[in-house]
Design a protein around this motif. Sequence first.
Motif, PDB file in Angstrom:
ATOM      1  N   ASP A  32      -8.080   9.977   4.831  1.00 26.62           N
ATOM      2  CA  ASP A  32      -6.679   9.658   4.567  1.00 26.62           C
ATOM      3  C   ASP A  32      -6.263  10.107   3.176  1.00 26.62           C
ATOM      4  N   LEU A  33      -7.151   9.918   2.222  1.00 26.42           N
ATOM      5  CA  LEU A  33      -6.837  10.313   0.854  1.00 26.42           C
ATOM      6  C   LEU A  33      -6.764  11.827   0.709  1.00 26.42           C
ATOM      7  N   MET A  34      -7.640  12.525   1.408  1.00 22.71           N
ATOM      8  CA  MET A  34      -7.727  13.972   1.215  1.00 22.71           C
ATOM      9  C   MET A  34      -6.724  14.746   2.045  1.00 22.71           C
ATOM     10  N   PHE A  35      -6.625  14.382   3.310  1.00 19.36           N
ATOM     11  CA  PHE A  35      -5.896  15.256   4.235  1.00 19.36           C
ATOM     12  C   PHE A  35      -4.589  14.668   4.728  1.00 19.36           C
ATOM     13  N   ARG A  36      -4.359  13.413   4.472  1.00 17.82           N
ATOM     14  CA  ARG A  36      -3.137  12.810   4.989  1.00 17.82           C
ATOM     15  C   ARG A  36      -2.222  12.309   3.883  1.00 17.82           C
ATOM     16  N   ASN A  37      -2.605  12.568   2.667  1.00 15.20           N
ATOM     17  CA  ASN A  37      -1.762  12.200   1.532  1.00 15.20           C
ATOM     18  C   ASN A  37      -1.384  10.730   1.517  1.00 15.20           C
ATOM     19  N   LEU A  38      -2.288   9.884   1.948  1.00 15.83           N
ATOM     20  CA  LEU A  38      -2.023   8.451   1.890  1.00 15.83           C
ATOM     21  C   LEU A  38      -2.591   7.896   0.585  1.00 15.83           C
ATOM     22  N   HIS A  39      -1.867   6.925   0.033  1.00 13.75           N
ATOM     23  CA  HIS A  39      -2.290   6.391  -1.257  1.00 13.75           C
ATOM     24  C   HIS A  39      -2.119   4.889  -1.371  1.00 13.75           C
ATOM     25  N   GLU A  40      -1.621   4.237  -0.327  1.00 13.50           N
ATOM     26  CA  GLU A  40      -1.368   2.811  -0.440  1.00 13.50           C
ATOM     27  C   GLU A  40      -2.189   2.019   0.574  1.00 13.50           C
ATOM     28  N   TYR A  41      -2.541   0.836   0.143  1.00 16.01           N
ATOM     29  CA  TYR A  41      -3.282  -0.120   0.974  1.00 16.01           C
ATOM     30  C   TYR A  41      -2.674  -0.218   2.371  1.00 16.01           C
ATOM     31  N   LYS A  42      -1.391  -0.396   2.405  1.00 17.35           N
ATOM     32  CA  LYS A  42      -0.733  -0.578   3.692  1.00 17.35           C
ATOM     33  C   LYS A  42      -0.844   0.666   4.563  1.00 17.35           C
TER      34      LYS A  42
END
Lengths: 146, 146
Positions: A32-42
């Motif tokens: 998620d951090l690398m390929f999906r640009n997600l950065h939040e707990y939720k």
Amino acid sequence: MPAETKSCRSTCPIANALEIVGDKWTLVILRDLMFRNLHEYKEFLESPEGIATNILSARLKFLTEDGIISRIPHPTNGTKKLYYLTERGKTLMPLLIEMTIWGSDQISGAETPPHVITAMRNNKEEFANQTLESLAEWEAENLRTL
Amino acid sequence: MPAETKSCRSTCPIANALEIVGDKWTLVILRDLMFRNLHEYKEFLESPEGIATNILSARLKFLTEDGIISRIPHPTNGTKKLYYLTERGKTLMPLLIEMTIWGSDQISGAETPPHVITAMRNNKEEFANQTLESLAEWEAENLRTL
DNA sequence: CCGGATCCGTTTCGATACTG
DNA sequence: CAGTATCGAAACGGATCCGG
């Protein structure tokens, strides 16, 4: 004939990666951090794999203490936090890319775009660079304060 | 700009690899098969990670049913069996190599030979080919009957 | 002996409810 | 919204037993 002599130079340091790579949920978060640009707990919580809150907390804590990720308070929303990969965390990218490639062509004929994968397979370097670049963009927007 | 569009093509098929890669013991067994030339139940048991017999049985069973490994009766010793990677199993090698590399240079200054690793890092292809070759050698000796 | 199945005490995981 | 508490379920490790 002792098998150790001919292969496995230096006692196979894979073991050092097992804590990270040997854990399903850790891998999901890293993806998620690398390929999906997600950065939040939720956002992590809403990933299709359905991680539980306590598991997510535990993994984020471990990854933070291990220097793979870091976090800051959300720049505009005080209650939120932003998680992101450290430089060390980014060194895991080749591994995640290999996982992606392998996962892609094992479910043959399934929902996987055909030649996109072979393109990725043939351009790992470029794919990695593109991904690193998009991470850098995000950092430029959100980590100014550091 | 919706994050999904620019990255994570095809819903991130990493998930397909999680059953294999997300399990510590599976990775240990794969390492032993690929880089340590181990092929027997007892040999796996003696690996430094210390896998338990029931866990080993379960993983070997899963890997066999999943087409990652296969097994034959020991050619000379009737009570033993030999486990080995299928062609599909060998496609996991790039992933294991990345794990090895990453595990190597994270424990910096430790028991890891210094430039051997950078050599490996710069010659992934060659390292993979060498490993495949040594697997082929073993097969030539032991899988004649097929 | 060897592969591996089974039982059991303990630990860890994970889904949900809950709190600040 | 981020994170903790709780508690049942599952996994683990170890020992033992079984079949070839």
